[in-house]
Write an enzyme that holds these catalytic residues in place. Structure first.
Site, PDB file in Angstrom:
ATOM      1  N   ASN A   1      49.802  41.112  36.461  1.00 33.69           N
ATOM      2  CA  ASN A   1      49.273  40.919  37.817  1.00 33.69           C
ATOM      3  C   ASN A   1      47.777  40.670  37.654  1.00 33.69           C
ATOM      4  OD1 ASN A   1      48.395  41.061  40.445  1.00 33.69           O
ATOM      5  ND2 ASN A   1      48.667  43.287  40.629  1.00 33.69           N
TER       6      ASN A   1
ATOM      7  N   GLY B   1      44.357  51.037  37.857  1.00 36.29           N
ATOM      8  CA  GLY B   1      42.973  50.668  37.574  1.00 36.29           C
ATOM      9  C   GLY B   1      42.057  51.866  37.340  1.00 36.29           C
TER      10      GLY B   1
ATOM     11  N   LYS C   1      45.625  39.791  39.822  1.00 37.42           N
ATOM     12  CA  LYS C   1      44.828  40.160  41.007  1.00 37.42           C
ATOM     13  C   LYS C   1      43.829  39.045  41.324  1.00 37.42           C
ATOM     14  CE  LYS C   1      45.397  44.966  39.727  1.00 37.42           C
ATOM     15  NZ  LYS C   1      45.099  46.329  40.088  1.00 37.42           N
TER      16      LYS C   1
ATOM     17  N   GLU D   1      47.456  47.662  46.813  1.00 41.81           N
ATOM     18  CA  GLU D   1      46.196  47.089  47.329  1.00 41.81           C
ATOM     19  C   GLU D   1      46.449  46.297  48.604  1.00 41.81           C
ATOM     20  OE1 GLU D   1      45.090  45.250  43.636  1.00 41.81           O
ATOM     21  OE2 GLU D   1      44.781  47.230  42.759  1.00 41.81           O
TER      22      GLU D   1
ATOM     23  N   GLU E   1      54.435  52.117  40.953  1.00 40.98           N
ATOM     24  CA  GLU E   1      53.025  52.146  40.597  1.00 40.98           C
ATOM     25  C   GLU E   1      52.343  53.297  41.339  1.00 40.98           C
ATOM     26  OE1 GLU E   1      51.712  48.008  39.125  1.00 40.98           O
ATOM     27  OE2 GLU E   1      51.353  48.113  41.266  1.00 40.98           O
TER      28      GLU E   1
ATOM     29  N   GLY F   1      48.076  45.289  35.211  1.00 45.09           N
ATOM     30  CA  GLY F   1      46.889  44.726  35.855  1.00 45.09           C
ATOM     31  C   GLY F   1      45.828  44.370  34.828  1.00 45.09           C
ATOM     32  N   GLY F   2      44.865  45.267  34.639  1.00 47.26           N
ATOM     33  CA  GLY F   2      43.706  44.999  33.782  1.00 47.26           C
ATOM     34  C   GLY F   2      44.068  44.467  32.407  1.00 47.26           C
TER      35      GLY F   2
ATOM     36  N   SER G   1      47.604  51.500  34.731  1.00 47.83           N
ATOM     37  CA  SER G   1      46.858  51.711  33.484  1.00 47.83           C
ATOM     38  C   SER G   1      47.755  51.668  32.248  1.00 47.83           C
ATOM     39  CB  SER G   1      46.054  53.014  33.548  1.00 47.83           C
ATOM     40  OG  SER G   1      45.125  52.944  34.625  1.00 47.83           O
TER      41      SER G   1
ATOM     42  N   HIS H   1      52.247  45.372  46.955  1.00 48.39           N
ATOM     43  CA  HIS H   1      51.313  46.038  46.041  1.00 48.39           C
ATOM     44  C   HIS H   1      50.464  47.025  46.848  1.00 48.39           C
ATOM     45  CE1 HIS H   1      48.082  46.747  43.223  1.00 48.39           C
ATOM     46  NE2 HIS H   1      48.890  46.311  42.280  1.00 48.39           N
TER      47      HIS H   1
HETATM   48  C1  PEP Z   1      48.528  46.788  39.118  1.00 47.12           C
HETATM   49  O1  PEP Z   1      47.629  46.632  39.910  1.00 47.12           O
HETATM   50  O2  PEP Z   1      49.646  46.290  39.347  1.00 47.12           O
HETATM   51  C2  PEP Z   1      48.256  47.580  37.924  1.00 47.12           C
HETATM   52  C3  PEP Z   1      49.241  48.156  37.304  1.00 47.12           C
HETATM   53  O3  PEP Z   1      46.928  47.664  37.539  1.00 47.12           O
HETATM   54  P1  PEP Z   1      46.346  48.368  36.204  1.00 47.12           P
HETATM   55  O4  PEP Z   1      47.274  48.027  35.068  1.00 47.12           O
HETATM   56  O5  PEP Z   1      44.991  47.762  36.020  1.00 47.12           O
HETATM   57  O6  PEP Z   1      46.298  49.829  36.481  1.00 47.12           O
END
Ligand code: PEP
Length: 251
Positions: free
Chosen positions: A9, A173, A11, A98, A167, A234-235, A213, A96
């Site tokens: 993802n 994040g 973002k 967010e 999640e 994500g990251g 994470s 999501h």
């Molecule tokens: C996400 O936003 O779907 C996510 C899992 O982010 P991160 O891996 O950065 O925590």
């Protein structure tokens, strides 16, 4: 049997040019490797067409990060499910945290988005997860059940196309990962909720991804759990080597 999936993802990150470069790198790695999971990248709307032009969607799935809750018309700035599908994408992230937190998405809007995604042959990656307060006050199982139950208007055939991503919001994040046992407990709970509604076969065949994470250093332990069928990343999806390090956790 259910699929193992690692989905990125991105973002609101990368320019189109940077995104195309990253997609090419991931595509080359996926083609070169013998991966024991499906690999998907979910990218900003602006990136869908150019990325579709440089990857082989037969080996690397492509998805959007959202779609509109309306089919078409006077909704300035929105992007519909048929528009997403017309780029060559096969997936869409829905719900999501967010989107729920910053853009007021509710179960009602998410029901409409899910319906439109399915009608346009997009596989929804439907996100659920509790906030820190709900983890700490012990209501997390109920919170997540009610988020999953928002999909229970779907018939069994439609529900069987959904991928769930658990999640925990406190892990997104933040660098704070749920322990593998916390993830397993929640994934087993989600599967039970699905089983009660749709039966064991559909529950057993539903891919439930963990997100929050997830990194190459913790992916193997998380994915080793019986009900964790991969990750939404994500990251760590913003660099080909860290993303592929997570994909390789299935090898
Ligand atoms: C996400 O936003 O779907 C996510 C899992 O982010 P991160 O891996 O950065 O925590």
């Amino acid at each position: 049997m259910r699929k193992n999936i690692v989905a990125g993802n991105w973002k609101m990150n990368t320019t189109v040019q940077e995104g195309v470069e990253l997609a090419k790198q991931v595509n080359d790695c996926v083609k070169a490797g013998h991966n024991n999971c499906d690999v998907v990248i979910c990218v900003p709307f602006t990136h869908l067409c150019p990325v579709a032009g440089v990857i082989d969607t037969a080996v690397l799935g492509l998805g959007a990060e959202n779609c509109a809750d309306k089919l078409s018309g006077a909704y300035t700035g929105e992007v519909s499910a048929p528009m997403v599908a017309s780029t060559g994408a096969g997936y869409v992230i829905l719900g999501h945290s967010e989107r729920r937190q910053y853009y007021g998405e509710t179960n009602e809007t998410l029901k409409a988005k899910t319906r439109l995604a399915l009608d346009n042959n997009l596989i929804p990656i439907f996100c659920v997860g509790e906030v820190l307060e709900e983890r700490e006050n012990g209501t997390y199982n109920d919170v997540v059940s009610s988020q999953v139950e928002a999909l229970f208007d779907l018939d069994a055939n439609d529900f069987s196309k959904i991928v769930i991503a658990y999640e925990p919001v406190w892990a997104i994040g933040t660098g704070k990962t749920a322990t593998a046992d916390q993830a397993q407990d929640m994934h087993a709970h989600i599967r039970k909720v699905i089983e009660q509604k749709y039966g064991k076969e559909i529950a057993d065949n539903t891919s439930i991804l963990y997100g929050g994470s997830c990194k190459p250093t913790n992916a193997r332990e998380l994915f080793a759990k019986p009900d964790v069928d991969g990750g939404l990343i994500g990251g760590a999806a913003l660099k080909a080597d860290s993303f592929m390090g997570i994909v390789e956790a299935f090898n």
